[in-house]
Structure formats: C-alpha cells, structure tokens
Design an enzyme around this catalytic site. Structure first.
Site, PDB file in Angstrom:
ATOM      1  N   ASN A  50      40.355 -36.495 -20.480  1.00 35.99           N
ATOM      2  CA  ASN A  50      41.283 -35.978 -21.482  1.00 35.99           C
ATOM      3  C   ASN A  50      41.274 -36.872 -22.720  1.00 35.99           C
ATOM      4  O   ASN A  50      41.077 -38.085 -22.636  1.00 35.99           O
ATOM      5  CB  ASN A  50      42.683 -35.733 -20.929  1.00 35.99           C
ATOM      6  CG  ASN A  50      43.313 -36.923 -20.241  1.00 35.99           C
ATOM      7  OD1 ASN A  50      42.620 -37.839 -19.807  1.00 35.99           O
ATOM      8  ND2 ASN A  50      44.626 -36.907 -20.123  1.00 35.99           N
ATOM      9  N   TYR A  56      50.281 -33.712 -30.801  1.00 33.32           N
ATOM     10  CA  TYR A  56      50.146 -33.460 -29.362  1.00 33.32           C
ATOM     11  C   TYR A  56      49.342 -32.213 -28.955  1.00 33.32           C
ATOM     12  O   TYR A  56      48.513 -32.277 -28.059  1.00 33.32           O
ATOM     13  CB  TYR A  56      51.525 -33.398 -28.697  1.00 33.32           C
ATOM     14  CG  TYR A  56      52.279 -34.705 -28.658  1.00 33.32           C
ATOM     15  CD1 TYR A  56      51.757 -35.876 -29.190  1.00 33.32           C
ATOM     16  CD2 TYR A  56      53.532 -34.768 -28.066  1.00 33.32           C
ATOM     17  CE1 TYR A  56      52.467 -37.075 -29.150  1.00 33.32           C
ATOM     18  CE2 TYR A  56      54.248 -35.964 -28.017  1.00 33.32           C
ATOM     19  CZ  TYR A  56      53.712 -37.118 -28.569  1.00 33.32           C
ATOM     20  OH  TYR A  56      54.414 -38.292 -28.510  1.00 33.32           O
ATOM     21  N   GLU A  63      38.909 -31.062 -18.082  1.00 34.85           N
ATOM     22  CA  GLU A  63      38.077 -29.935 -17.649  1.00 34.85           C
ATOM     23  C   GLU A  63      37.379 -29.287 -18.839  1.00 34.85           C
ATOM     24  O   GLU A  63      36.215 -28.885 -18.758  1.00 34.85           O
ATOM     25  CB  GLU A  63      38.923 -28.879 -16.931  1.00 34.85           C
ATOM     26  CG  GLU A  63      39.564 -29.360 -15.645  1.00 34.85           C
ATOM     27  CD  GLU A  63      40.944 -29.964 -15.855  1.00 34.85           C
ATOM     28  OE1 GLU A  63      41.190 -30.568 -16.921  1.00 34.85           O
ATOM     29  OE2 GLU A  63      41.776 -29.816 -14.948  1.00 34.85           O
TER      30      GLU A  63
HETATM   31  N1  THU Z   1      45.387 -32.815 -18.225  1.00 38.72           N
HETATM   32  C1  THU Z   1      44.052 -32.659 -17.991  1.00 38.72           C
HETATM   33  O1  THU Z   1      43.212 -33.219 -18.704  1.00 38.72           O
HETATM   34  N2  THU Z   1      43.682 -31.882 -16.948  1.00 38.72           N
HETATM   35  C2  THU Z   1      44.539 -31.344 -16.034  1.00 38.72           C
HETATM   36  O2  THU Z   1      44.087 -30.738 -15.081  1.00 38.72           O
HETATM   37  C3  THU Z   1      45.988 -31.498 -16.206  1.00 38.72           C
HETATM   38  C4  THU Z   1      46.424 -32.160 -17.448  1.00 38.72           C
HETATM   39  C5  THU Z   1      45.794 -33.727 -19.300  1.00 38.72           C
HETATM   40  C6  THU Z   1      46.399 -33.118 -20.518  1.00 38.72           C
HETATM   41  C7  THU Z   1      47.197 -34.291 -21.060  1.00 38.72           C
HETATM   42  O3  THU Z   1      46.325 -35.137 -21.788  1.00 38.72           O
HETATM   43  C8  THU Z   1      47.636 -35.033 -19.819  1.00 38.72           C
HETATM   44  O4  THU Z   1      46.768 -34.618 -18.796  1.00 38.72           O
HETATM   45  C9  THU Z   1      49.077 -34.769 -19.423  1.00 38.72           C
HETATM   46  O5  THU Z   1      49.342 -33.425 -19.379  1.00 38.72           O
END
Ligand code: THU
Length: 143
Positions: A50, A56, A63
């Site tokens: 991520n 935000y 993914e």
């Molecule tokens: N996030 C992901 O990258 N993948 C997931 O499956 C769930 C959430 C990230 C988005 C954000 O940067 C952080 O996790 C908190 O939501």
C-alpha cells in the site's frame, strides 16, 4: 485451477513475497502496512504494497499495486492472491471492496484469495465468496 488447490511451494512463495512487499509499504497515516502477491498464468509472482497519501483518498492498496505490476509484466490472469496485514483471530485482513472488483477483472470465480499476517496463514476464500453476483468483463464484451 480448482479452488484451494494451490501447491505448497507456490503458497510459500506467495507468502514470502507478500511479507517482503509489506516491508516497503508506505502507510504513515494508517500505520497499517499491507503486502500482496499475485500468481499469474505464467507462474510468475508479482507484488505490491500500500502507498498512502496525505490526500487520504489518493492512497493505493497493496492488491491494486500487485495487479498493476502483473499487467505491466504482461500477465493477464491472476491464479492466486495472498494478502498480508496485521490481524488474526476474527479480524484477518481481506481485500477491500474496490480491490475485490479489481481482482474480478483478472481472476476466475474460484480464484484463491489467501489471508495472512507476519506469523501465520489465515483463512482462504474464493473470489466469488468475497464478491458474489459480481459484474465483470463478460458483461460488456464488445458487440
Ligand atoms: N489496505 C490494503 O492495501 N489492502 C487491503 O486488503 C486492506 C487495506 C490498505 C489501505 C490503507 O493504506 C490501509 O491498508 C488501511 O486501510
């Protein structure tokens, strides 16, 4: 590939790749680093983490990053996905709704989606369990 029929070596490779990717996550706002690994139709693994943003909503999920890496490398089918994030015991990480739809673009209904944290593998699902009755490429195939 039938549901859940993922060879142990590929599962291990996905787990290692996603954990490694998670180490490079940029998540200063949520403090929730995530790593993802996608196995493509050529047996290759593509990773993502991520990438958050001070604005935000502009943040990117792990993914989505992994799928972008797959597409960039020429992959067009996701055969398995593994996501690593904090959690466990009732709050294992699963792909967000938007990422479930992104996976739908490149994955069959029986696409295995595995959840894990830094120490263990968690539950596994099929994409159709996570995104039932979904809308996909077949709905808008060129006439
Ligand atoms: N996030 C992901 O990258 N993948 C997931 O499956 C769930 C959430 C990230 C988005 C954000 O940067 C952080 O996790 C908190 O939501």
């Amino acid at each position: 590939m039938p549901s859940f029929d993922l060879p142990q070596t590929q599962q291990d490779a996905l787990l290692q790749a996603a954990r490694q990717a998670r180490r490079n996550a940029y998540a200063p706002y949520s403090n929730y680093p995530v790593g993802a690994a996608v196995l493509d139709e050529q047996g290759r693994i593509h990773c993502g983490c991520n990438v958050e943003n001070a604005a935000y909503p502009e943040g990117l999920c792990a993914e989505a990053a992994a799928l972008a890496a797959m597409v960039l490398a020429g992959g067009r089918q996701a055969r398995a996905v593994l996501v690593v994030g904090n959690g466990g015991d009732g709050n294992w990480i699963t792909p967000c709704g938007g990422c479930r739809q992104k996976l739908r673009e490149f994955g069959a209904p029986d696409l295995p989606v595995l959840s894990a944290n830094e120490v263990a593998l968690g539950p596994r699902y099929t994409l159709s369990q996570l995104l039932p009755e979904s809308f996909g490429p077949g709905h808008i195939k060129a006439k």
